[in-house]
Motif scaffolding. Structure first.
Motif, PDB file in Angstrom:
ATOM      1  N   ALA A   1      35.007  49.774  44.039  1.00  0.00           N
ATOM      2  CA  ALA A   1      35.748  50.414  42.941  1.00  0.00           C
ATOM      3  C   ALA A   1      34.819  50.788  41.802  1.00  0.00           C
ATOM      4  O   ALA A   1      34.922  51.870  41.220  1.00  0.00           O
ATOM      5  CB  ALA A   1      36.853  49.482  42.456  1.00  0.00           C
ATOM      6  N   SER A   2      33.908  49.896  41.471  1.00  0.00           N
ATOM      7  CA  SER A   2      32.941  50.183  40.406  1.00  0.00           C
ATOM      8  C   SER A   2      32.035  51.337  40.800  1.00  0.00           C
ATOM      9  O   SER A   2      31.761  52.234  39.997  1.00  0.00           O
ATOM     10  CB  SER A   2      32.115  48.933  40.115  1.00  0.00           C
ATOM     11  N   ARG A   3      31.580  51.331  42.052  1.00  0.00           N
ATOM     12  CA  ARG A   3      30.684  52.407  42.511  1.00  0.00           C
ATOM     13  C   ARG A   3      31.359  53.761  42.471  1.00  0.00           C
ATOM     14  O   ARG A   3      30.720  54.787  42.213  1.00  0.00           O
ATOM     15  CB  ARG A   3      30.229  52.100  43.952  1.00  0.00           C
ATOM     16  N   CYS A   4      32.658  53.786  42.678  1.00  0.00           N
ATOM     17  CA  CYS A   4      33.389  55.052  42.765  1.00  0.00           C
ATOM     18  C   CYS A   4      33.952  55.525  41.423  1.00  0.00           C
ATOM     19  O   CYS A   4      34.583  56.585  41.364  1.00  0.00           O
ATOM     20  CB  CYS A   4      34.538  54.926  43.766  1.00  0.00           C
ATOM     21  N   GLY A   5      33.781  54.733  40.375  1.00  0.00           N
ATOM     22  CA  GLY A   5      34.251  55.172  39.061  1.00  0.00           C
ATOM     23  C   GLY A   5      35.716  54.933  38.791  1.00  0.00           C
ATOM     24  O   GLY A   5      36.324  55.644  37.969  1.00  0.00           O
ATOM     25  N   VAL A   6      36.310  53.931  39.462  1.00  0.00           N
ATOM     26  CA  VAL A   6      37.700  53.570  39.154  1.00  0.00           C
ATOM     27  C   VAL A   6      37.778  53.124  37.696  1.00  0.00           C
ATOM     28  O   VAL A   6      36.941  52.350  37.225  1.00  0.00           O
ATOM     29  CB  VAL A   6      38.188  52.451  40.101  1.00  0.00           C
ATOM     30  N   THR A   7      38.770  53.613  36.968  1.00  0.00           N
ATOM     31  CA  THR A   7      38.826  53.357  35.528  1.00  0.00           C
ATOM     32  C   THR A   7      39.538  52.056  35.170  1.00  0.00           C
ATOM     33  O   THR A   7      39.293  51.495  34.115  1.00  0.00           O
ATOM     34  CB  THR A   7      39.516  54.527  34.805  1.00  0.00           C
ATOM     35  N   GLN A   8      40.420  51.567  36.062  1.00  0.00           N
ATOM     36  CA  GLN A   8      41.157  50.341  35.765  1.00  0.00           C
ATOM     37  C   GLN A   8      41.479  49.622  37.063  1.00  0.00           C
ATOM     38  O   GLN A   8      42.014  50.226  38.001  1.00  0.00           O
ATOM     39  CB  GLN A   8      42.454  50.663  35.023  1.00  0.00           C
ATOM     40  N   ILE A   9      41.135  48.341  37.141  1.00  0.00           N
ATOM     41  CA  ILE A   9      41.368  47.550  38.345  1.00  0.00           C
ATOM     42  C   ILE A   9      42.343  46.440  37.994  1.00  0.00           C
ATOM     43  O   ILE A   9      42.105  45.651  37.079  1.00  0.00           O
ATOM     44  CB  ILE A   9      40.060  46.951  38.885  1.00  0.00           C
ATOM     45  N   CYS A  10      43.453  46.368  38.731  1.00  0.00           N
ATOM     46  CA  CYS A  10      44.535  45.447  38.399  1.00  0.00           C
ATOM     47  C   CYS A  10      44.788  44.477  39.549  1.00  0.00           C
ATOM     48  O   CYS A  10      44.845  44.880  40.712  1.00  0.00           O
ATOM     49  CB  CYS A  10      45.818  46.222  38.107  1.00  0.00           C
ATOM     50  N   LYS A  11      44.973  43.210  39.194  1.00  0.00           N
ATOM     51  CA  LYS A  11      45.249  42.166  40.185  1.00  0.00           C
ATOM     52  C   LYS A  11      46.751  42.069  40.412  1.00  0.00           C
ATOM     53  O   LYS A  11      47.419  41.148  39.942  1.00  0.00           O
ATOM     54  CB  LYS A  11      44.717  40.823  39.698  1.00  0.00           C
ATOM     55  N   VAL A  12      47.264  43.003  41.128  1.00  0.00           N
ATOM     56  CA  VAL A  12      48.694  42.997  41.405  1.00  0.00           C
ATOM     57  C   VAL A  12      48.920  43.742  42.711  1.00  0.00           C
ATOM     58  O   VAL A  12      48.293  44.756  42.983  1.00  0.00           O
ATOM     59  CB  VAL A  12      49.498  43.642  40.250  1.00  0.00           C
ATOM     60  N   GLY A  13      49.786  43.192  43.555  1.00  0.00           N
ATOM     61  CA  GLY A  13      50.033  43.798  44.853  1.00  0.00           C
ATOM     62  C   GLY A  13      51.508  43.931  45.138  1.00  0.00           C
ATOM     63  O   GLY A  13      52.361  43.659  44.304  1.00  0.00           O
ATOM     64  N   GLY A  14      51.817  44.363  46.352  1.00  0.00           N
ATOM     65  CA  GLY A  14      53.187  44.423  46.823  1.00  0.00           C
ATOM     66  C   GLY A  14      54.059  45.436  46.096  1.00  0.00           C
ATOM     67  O   GLY A  14      53.585  46.385  45.470  1.00  0.00           O
ATOM     68  N   ILE A  15      55.368  45.209  46.200  1.00  0.00           N
ATOM     69  CA  ILE A  15      56.345  46.103  45.580  1.00  0.00           C
ATOM     70  C   ILE A  15      56.084  46.225  44.088  1.00  0.00           C
ATOM     71  O   ILE A  15      56.176  47.311  43.499  1.00  0.00           O
ATOM     72  CB  ILE A  15      57.777  45.581  45.819  1.00  0.00           C
TER      73      ILE A  15
ATOM     74  N   VAL B   1      55.310  47.573  50.789  1.00  0.00           N
ATOM     75  CA  VAL B   1      54.609  48.606  50.019  1.00  0.00           C
ATOM     76  C   VAL B   1      55.090  49.993  50.432  1.00  0.00           C
ATOM     77  O   VAL B   1      55.309  50.873  49.598  1.00  0.00           O
ATOM     78  CB  VAL B   1      53.083  48.476  50.211  1.00  0.00           C
ATOM     79  N   THR B   2      55.273  50.181  51.735  1.00  0.00           N
ATOM     80  CA  THR B   2      55.759  51.475  52.225  1.00  0.00           C
ATOM     81  C   THR B   2      57.134  51.793  51.652  1.00  0.00           C
ATOM     82  O   THR B   2      57.388  52.905  51.183  1.00  0.00           O
ATOM     83  CB  THR B   2      55.814  51.464  53.762  1.00  0.00           C
ATOM     84  N   ALA B   3      58.025  50.813  51.681  1.00  0.00           N
ATOM     85  CA  ALA B   3      59.367  51.024  51.121  1.00  0.00           C
ATOM     86  C   ALA B   3      59.290  51.288  49.623  1.00  0.00           C
ATOM     87  O   ALA B   3      60.032  52.126  49.085  1.00  0.00           O
ATOM     88  CB  ALA B   3      60.240  49.798  51.396  1.00  0.00           C
ATOM     89  N   ALA B   4      58.386  50.597  48.932  1.00  0.00           N
ATOM     90  CA  ALA B   4      58.241  50.791  47.482  1.00  0.00           C
ATOM     91  C   ALA B   4      57.713  52.183  47.162  1.00  0.00           C
ATOM     92  O   ALA B   4      58.150  52.820  46.192  1.00  0.00           O
ATOM     93  CB  ALA B   4      57.317  49.719  46.909  1.00  0.00           C
TER      94      ALA B   4
END
Length: 433
Positions: free
Chosen positions: A171-185, A212-215
């Motif tokens: 993520a850092s290498r690709c320039g992601v601006t915000q990384i969040c520790k949250v998953g699922g729905i 995740v697909t349903a969400a």
């Protein structure tokens, strides 16, 4: 793997049925989570993370110290592999840039089209037993090339409240601006509505489980675009006796180990290869750490013997696979007649796993038959096209009467008037001069 010899076409639909689950039963849960996240923001995200991921978090955002530590946790060999993949994926997607299109459709009428990046995009990266850091590369690199100004990544934390270091490094290498520790729905809901920590996004990308697909499908009802409908991963291999049995078996197993609900299909017009491939499967599967998962997936899978290349192409089009490998002498014929596939791999030395990681093409592809009408993720997935036009007086005189006629025929007099008033003004100016 179940083998079927020379099935009649009337049985293909049942034979090719995928082991997908009906996500409509999840809609009540999805609706509830979305409503709570919409009203309670970060508080809801922390509550659901504790409930579903069994970890209590004080901060949902990854900080710079965690990213730095992640880099130190990876071997140089892995970082070099990620860099090679990065460069190839970047090169392939950068080549997809489309120059503005300018056309003078009629004398005095200029029309053009330009692409503009989707400013805020959300990337969902599964964690769990197989943290898909390769998907970070596949989703974030084209977002960066397209010019998306805000790239938000969500991924579920482990039991210690951390993201896998390879996900953070990529993520850092690709320039992601915000990384969040949250998953699922709850992650999809957060990127749909926005919370104190997770920005609202306009389009959500990435694979995930049935929740995740349903969400994602629910988010699409609420005005947020998604990359495509998604389901369990799948592979179809078209082979004859020119294919290497060990290679074919390794490709089938590489897809089968994704999950118990994955599906692989082998199609051939050379029944003699069945024994060699079955033997190779039995030998290789014993060496896999994810043996049981692969075994369960093979139970959903088929080996199908057909009569000729024409039938092979027709069956591929009927199935519309996410991944298609062709290791067959009739490659040229098959390529000409196959219309439905997410990504195609040709010859004995083109494993599907190369596309999953480092050849350069994108591995985020339509599943569950959606390759009939959807493309895989590419550079254009991160932009939208805007059309422009400029009409000079002579141009309006050239096309105006046709516009008036068509508008009146549809009963839309105001449309016609918008042209008529201008034409009269032009005629008056011309007369006065």
């Amino acid at each position: 793997m179940q083998w079927v010899h020379l099935p009649d076409r009337g049985s293909w639909e049942v034979l090719l049925k995928r082991p997908t689950k009906d996500s409509t039963s999840l809609e009540g849960l999805v609706d509830e989570v979305f409503k709570v996240v919409s009203s309670d923001g970060d508080q809801a995200l922390k509550k659901y993370t504790e409930t579903f991921d069994f970890v209590a978090l004080n901060d949902l955002l990854v900080n710079s110290a965690e990213i730095e530590a992640a880099s130190g946790a990876l071997s140089d060999t892995l970082k070099e592999a990620i860099e090679l993949a990065y460069q190839n994926i970047y090169a392939f997607h950068a080549a997809q840039k489309i120059a503005p299109v300018h056309v003078r459709t009629t004398e005095g009428v200029d029309c053009w089209m330009e692409n503009r990046a989707i400013s805020r995009v959300g990337l969902y990266i599964p964690g769990g037993s197989a943290p898909l850091f390769s998907t970070v590369l596949m989703l974030a690199i084209p977002a960066k090339i397209a010019g998306c100004s805000q790239i938000v990544l969500c991924s579920p934390p482990d039991k210690d409240g951390n993201l896998h270091p390879a996900i953070l490094y990529a993520a850092s290498r690709c320039g992601v601006t915000q990384i969040c520790k949250v998953g699922g729905i709850q992650a999809i809901a957060a990127m749909t509505y926005g919370t104190e920590s997770v920005p609202k996004t306009y389009k959500i990308f990435g694979p995930g489980n049935q929740y995740v697909t349903a969400a994602k499908q629910w988010a699409s009802r609420l005005g947020v675009a998604i990359d495509m409908p998604a389901g369990p991963s799948e592979l179809l291999v078209v082979a004859d006796d020119s294919a290497v049995a060990d290679f074919v078996a390794s490709d089938l197993l590489s897809q089968a180990e994704h999950g118990a609900d994955s599906q692989v299909i082998l199609v051939t017009d050379t029944p003699e290869i069945q024994e060699a491939i079955e033997s190779a499967l039995a030998s290789q599967i014993r060496e896999l750490p994810r043996q049981q998962i692969a075994q369960d997936a093979l139970a959903n899978s088929r080996g199908i013997v057909l009569a000729n290349p024409e039938a092979l192409a027709d069956l591929v089009n009927a199935y519309a696979p996410e991944h298609l490998i062709i290791a067959h002498r009739a490659e040229e014929y098959l390529l000409e007649h196959i219309q439905n596939a997410g990504s195609v791999f040709l010859g004995n030395y083109t494993p599907e796993s190369a596309g999953d990681y480092a050849s350069g093409t994108n591995h985020t592809l339509p599943t569950n038959g959606y390759a009939r009408q959807y493309s895989g993720v590419n550079l254009s997935s991160y932009s939208k096209s805007i059309t422009y036009q400029r009409i000079r007086p002579e141009g309006l005189q050239n096309i105006g009467p046709a516009v008036e006629t068509m508008a009146k025929a549809e009963g839309l007099q105001a449309h016609a008037n918008a042209v008529t008033l201008r034409l009269k003004a032009l005629e008056k100016n011309f007369t006065e001069k």
